[in-house]
Design a protein around this motif. Structure first.
Motif, short mmCIF file in Angstrom:
data_model
loop_
_atom_site.label_atom_id
_atom_site.label_comp_id
_atom_site.label_asym_id
_atom_site.label_seq_id
_atom_site.Cartn_x
_atom_site.Cartn_y
_atom_site.Cartn_z
N ARG A 1 0.83 -1.22 0.00
CA ARG A 1 0.00 0.00 0.00
C ARG A 1 0.85 1.26 0.00
NH1 ARG A 1 -4.44 -1.96 4.41
NH2 ARG A 1 -5.22 -3.70 3.17
N ALA A 2 1.95 1.21 0.72
CA ALA A 2 2.86 2.36 0.81
C ALA A 2 4.28 1.83 0.89
CB ALA A 2 2.52 3.22 2.02
N PRO A 3 4.82 1.32 -0.21
CA PRO A 3 6.09 0.58 -0.17
C PRO A 3 7.27 1.35 0.42
CG PRO A 3 5.10 0.48 -2.36
CD PRO A 3 4.27 1.40 -1.54
N LYS A 4 7.49 2.55 -0.06
CA LYS A 4 8.65 3.30 0.41
C LYS A 4 8.49 3.69 1.87
CE LYS A 4 9.25 7.55 -0.92
NZ LYS A 4 9.50 8.76 -1.69
N ARG A 5 7.33 4.18 2.24
CA ARG A 5 7.09 4.61 3.62
C ARG A 5 7.23 3.44 4.59
NH1 ARG A 5 1.69 6.96 3.82
NH2 ARG A 5 2.61 8.25 2.22
N VAL A 6 6.61 2.30 4.27
CA VAL A 6 6.69 1.13 5.14
C VAL A 6 8.13 0.64 5.24
CG1 VAL A 6 6.03 -1.31 5.33
CG2 VAL A 6 4.29 0.42 4.85
N ALA A 7 8.84 0.61 4.12
CA ALA A 7 10.23 0.15 4.13
C ALA A 7 11.11 1.05 5.00
CB ALA A 7 10.78 0.08 2.71
N LEU A 8 10.89 2.35 4.94
CA LEU A 8 11.69 3.27 5.74
C LEU A 8 11.38 3.16 7.23
CD1 LEU A 8 11.69 6.41 3.41
CD2 LEU A 8 13.62 4.88 3.91
N VAL A 9 10.10 3.00 7.57
CA VAL A 9 9.72 2.85 8.98
C VAL A 9 10.30 1.55 9.54
CG1 VAL A 9 7.77 2.48 10.55
CG2 VAL A 9 7.67 4.30 8.83
N ILE A 10 10.19 0.46 8.78
CA ILE A 10 10.72 -0.82 9.27
C ILE A 10 12.25 -0.78 9.33
CG2 ILE A 10 10.90 -3.30 8.83
CD1 ILE A 10 8.08 -3.19 7.67
N ALA A 11 12.89 -0.07 8.41
CA ALA A 11 14.34 0.08 8.49
C ALA A 11 14.73 0.78 9.80
CB ALA A 11 14.87 0.86 7.29
N ALA A 12 13.98 1.81 10.15
CA ALA A 12 14.26 2.51 11.41
C ALA A 12 14.06 1.57 12.60
CB ALA A 12 13.35 3.74 11.54
N MET A 13 13.03 0.73 12.54
CA MET A 13 12.80 -0.24 13.62
C MET A 13 13.95 -1.24 13.70
SD MET A 13 8.85 -0.95 12.75
CE MET A 13 7.79 -1.02 14.16
N SER A 14 14.47 -1.64 12.55
CA SER A 14 15.54 -2.64 12.53
C SER A 14 16.86 -2.09 13.06
CB SER A 14 15.71 -3.24 11.13
OG SER A 14 16.31 -2.31 10.25
N ALA A 15 16.97 -0.78 13.18
CA ALA A 15 18.18 -0.20 13.79
C ALA A 15 18.28 -0.58 15.26
CB ALA A 15 18.16 1.32 13.63
N PHE A 16 17.13 -0.93 15.87
CA PHE A 16 17.11 -1.27 17.29
C PHE A 16 16.56 -2.67 17.55
CE2 PHE A 16 16.71 3.30 16.70
CZ PHE A 16 17.84 3.72 17.36
N SER A 17 16.31 -3.42 16.47
CA SER A 17 15.75 -4.76 16.63
C SER A 17 16.24 -5.69 15.53
CB SER A 17 14.22 -4.70 16.59
OG SER A 17 13.67 -6.00 16.59
N GLY A 18 17.00 -6.69 15.93
CA GLY A 18 17.43 -7.71 14.98
C GLY A 18 16.26 -8.53 14.48
N ILE A 19 15.21 -8.63 15.29
CA ILE A 19 14.02 -9.37 14.87
C ILE A 19 13.36 -8.66 13.68
CG2 ILE A 19 11.74 -10.20 15.58
CD1 ILE A 19 12.84 -10.35 18.44
#
Length: 156
Positions: free
Chosen positions: A65-83
């Motif tokens: 639905r929002a590929p770039k936005r979702v990818a950027l938000v999840i990338a930010a989450m992955s900075a603090f979560s290996g999961i």
């Protein structure tokens, strides 16, 4: 430049299932190296890993639905979560399949910075900065390249 046609195939429940399974495998491979140490010492980091990771697995469902936005938000989450590494990979590859270079560079760079951040703050024993950086660069380049390849095949 004319817009590209939508070449994403419809996803069945099986398509969703194997993608999530692959995300779980990738996340487990990343997080298993630090889970025990995080459980012993900084429980706050362990809790943040789990909460952000679960949220990333939920959020990645909406990547179409929002590929770039979702990818950027999840990338930010992955900075603090290996999961969150598995969902971050899936979201980034999904963006790369669209073959829009600015998005590919932006999301690829965000994922590289996130990977570097996580490997810096995670309690990884005997980590060498140069080797970690080269591995993160190779993995991120590979996943974006794989997405570009998938996108090319779809266009053909």
């Amino acid at each position: 430049m004319e817009p590209r046609p939508d070449t994403q195939p419809e996803l069945t429940w099986v398509s969703h299932a194997w993608r999530y399974a692959l995300c779980l495998v990738f996340s487990a491979a990343v997080w298993q190296s630090v889970a025990a140490a995080e459980w012993r010492d900084p429980r706050l980091l362990f809790t943040a890993e789990v909460v952000l990771g679960v949220a990333a697995f939920v959020l990645v469902y909406f990547r179409r639905r929002a590929p770039k936005r979702v990818a950027l938000v999840i990338a930010a989450m992955s900075a603090f979560s290996g999961i969150a590494a598995g969902p971050a990979t899936l979201a980034a590859v999904s963006v790369a399949t669209r073959r829009r270079w600015r998005e590919v560079v932006l999301v690829g760079s965000a994922n590289f910075v996130a990977a570097q951040t996580w490997t810096t703050i995670a309690p990884i024993e005997d980590s060498d900065f140069l080797i970690t950086t080269l591995v993160n660069l190779a993995v991120n380049t590979g996943m974006m390249g794989w997405g570009l390849y998938i996108g090319s095949r779809r266009e053909l």
